[in-house]
Write an enzyme that holds these catalytic residues in place. Structure first.
Site, PDB file in Angstrom:
ATOM      1  CB  THR A 168      -3.930   0.939 -10.571  1.00  0.00           C
ATOM      2  OG1 THR A 168      -2.609   1.406 -10.389  1.00  0.00           O
ATOM      3  CG2 THR A 168      -3.950  -0.569 -10.524  1.00  0.00           C
ATOM      4  NE  ARG A 196       6.745   2.852  -8.317  1.00  0.00           N
ATOM      5  CZ  ARG A 196       5.421   2.811  -8.342  1.00  0.00           C
ATOM      6  NH1 ARG A 196       4.788   2.497  -9.459  1.00  0.00           N
ATOM      7  NH2 ARG A 196       4.714   3.049  -7.267  1.00  0.00           N
ATOM      8  CB  VAL A 197       8.144  -3.201  -9.652  1.00  0.00           C
ATOM      9  CG1 VAL A 197       6.916  -4.084  -9.463  1.00  0.00           C
ATOM     10  CG2 VAL A 197       8.902  -3.643 -10.906  1.00  0.00           C
ATOM     11  N   GLY A 198       5.612  -1.044  -8.826  1.00  0.00           N
ATOM     12  CA  GLY A 198       4.708  -0.627  -7.751  1.00  0.00           C
ATOM     13  C   GLY A 198       4.081  -1.815  -7.052  1.00  0.00           C
ATOM     14  CG  ASP A 199       0.322  -1.075  -5.162  1.00  0.00           C
ATOM     15  OD1 ASP A 199       0.569  -0.464  -6.231  1.00  0.00           O
ATOM     16  OD2 ASP A 199      -0.758  -0.960  -4.560  1.00  0.00           O
ATOM     17  CB  THR A 219      -5.559   2.063  -7.460  1.00  0.00           C
ATOM     18  OG1 THR A 219      -6.309   3.132  -6.937  1.00  0.00           O
ATOM     19  CG2 THR A 219      -6.473   1.046  -8.063  1.00  0.00           C
ATOM     20  N   GLY A 220      -3.224   3.304  -5.780  1.00  0.00           N
ATOM     21  CA  GLY A 220      -2.769   4.415  -4.945  1.00  0.00           C
ATOM     22  C   GLY A 220      -1.263   4.426  -4.912  1.00  0.00           C
ATOM     23  N   GLY A 222       1.767   3.052  -4.433  1.00  0.00           N
ATOM     24  CA  GLY A 222       2.123   1.649  -4.260  1.00  0.00           C
ATOM     25  C   GLY A 222       3.174   1.407  -3.201  1.00  0.00           C
TER      26      GLY A 222
HETATM   27  N1  ASP Z   1      -0.546   1.711  -7.365  1.00  0.00           N
HETATM   28  C1  ASP Z   1       0.060   2.166  -8.594  1.00  0.00           C
HETATM   29  C2  ASP Z   1       1.545   2.151  -8.421  1.00  0.00           C
HETATM   30  O1  ASP Z   1       2.029   2.464  -7.337  1.00  0.00           O
HETATM   31  C3  ASP Z   1      -0.352   3.505  -9.031  1.00  0.00           C
HETATM   32  C4  ASP Z   1      -1.767   3.913  -8.750  1.00  0.00           C
HETATM   33  O2  ASP Z   1      -2.610   3.085  -8.484  1.00  0.00           O
HETATM   34  O3  ASP Z   1      -2.074   5.110  -8.786  1.00  0.00           O
HETATM   35  O4  ASP Z   1       2.214   1.898  -9.399  1.00  0.00           O
END
Ligand code: ASP
Length: 323
Positions: A168, A196-199, A219-220, A222
């Site tokens: 991200t 699918r929607v992330g954070d 990021t990470g 989510g």
């Molecule tokens: N946070 C993002 C998500 O969950 C992915 C990422 O940052 O690696 O979609």
């Protein structure tokens, strides 16, 4: 601080966008303009498979993008989720913020709004990402490209590997008037379930900005920051009087027990700034870094993120992926 504390900071992959965005701030431009400009350049970067054009697709081979932008001066926000066919979801998010009485559009409605803005659609998959998507499916499910006739849920659990195929961009800024802003943009997990929607577009999870306290982008994995309300948690701790370093650490420490249940896929990174323009980043993988430009910078400066260990989650793969 020079330029009255103006500063821009981002996740490591924001480096391609920071110099142009810094020029906006140095010329007296707004934090919102700067974070959008930096993010758009990352969305254009075909070498970055975690954001915008050439982002990795979902299980069905479709690129679905999530993005958001937040203005700390009045806490207005715009967000889009699962947007297809537009490489600049951050600008669609900004138009949601500025032109609609809404904060968050998803899927077909977000695409409809982008079309109403006059934006052209395009295929965001490249030859390379189409090949990687296909090889990923064939590698995990040999001879099963027909799998899409079957329920996808179980396949998603097998296919999604956020340790290797997520990412991200986060950009936070403070302008010379003391306003802060944040933008976040992503293609999310590769091979994710459609829809699918992330954070990244979830306000309070992946993003928050408030002039009184600071700005946060995450990021990470989510699903974890959605569960913890991570960005808002950091802001609340700043509001309670903690400094940036202890607020960020405490918010990630608070997630350690839920991360332990997720195991080695549990990864989280944050880029943060406080209302005075001090910056810090945090990562649950060692040796991560973020990038910053402020008065006197000629190029993005790489600065080590503060490492917050989540017991039971550290792996070599996580180390490679770090922000
Ligand atoms: N946070 C993002 C998500 O969950 C992915 C990422 O940052 O690696 O979609």
């Amino acid at each position: 601080m020079g330029l009255n504390g103006a500063v821009i900071a981002g996740s490591h992959n924001a480096a391609v966008g920071l110099p142009a965005a810094w020029e906006i701030l140095a010329a007296g431009g707004t934090a919102v303009d700067a974070v959008e400009a930096a993010t758009r350049l990352v969305e254009d970067n075909a070498a970055d498979h975690s954001v915008g054009y050439a982002g990795y697709p979902n299980l069905l081979g479709e690129v679905e993008l999530d993005a958001s932008i937040m203005d700390g001066s009045d806490r207005r926000v715009g967000a889009v989720g699962a947007l297809k066919g537009h490489r600049h979801p951050v600008s669609v998010a900004r138009a949601v913020m500025e032109q609609l009485p809404h904060a968050f559009l998803v899927g077909e409605g977000a695409a409809r709004f982008a079309a109403d803005l006059g934006l052209q659609t395009e295929d965001l998959l490249t030859e390379e990402t189409r090949r990687i998507w296909r090889e990923g499916i064939e590698g995990k499910f040999p001879g099963k490209l027909e799998l899409f006739r079957e329920p996808l849920a179980q396949l998603t659990a097998l296919a999604a590997d956020p340790m290797h195929v997520a990412g991200t961009v986060n950009v936070v800024a403070r302008d010379s008037r003391g306003h802060v802003a944040v933008a976040v943009s992503t293609s999310g997990w590769a091979w994710k379930h459609p829809g699918r929607v992330g954070d990244s577009p979830v306000v309070g999870a992946g993003i928050y900005a408030d002039d009184r306290y600071g700005a946060i982008g995450c990021t990470g994995l989510g699903e974890l920051s959605i569960r913890s309300g991570l960005a808002r948690d950091v802001i609340s701790r700043l509001a309670g009087g903690q400094d940036l370093a202890s607020a960020g650490r405490a918010a990630l420490d608070d997630m350690a027990s839920m991360a332990a249940h997720v195991g080695s896929a549990a990864v989280m990174n944050m880029v943060t700034l406080d209302r005075d323009g001090a910056t810090a980043a945090f990562s649950t993988t060692p040796d991560a870094h973020y990038v910053v430009m402020r008065d006197g910078s000629t190029e993005p400066e790489k600065i080590a993120s503060l490492y917050v260990k989540w017991p039971g989650t550290e792996t070599a793969a996580g180390k490679e992926r770090g922000a």
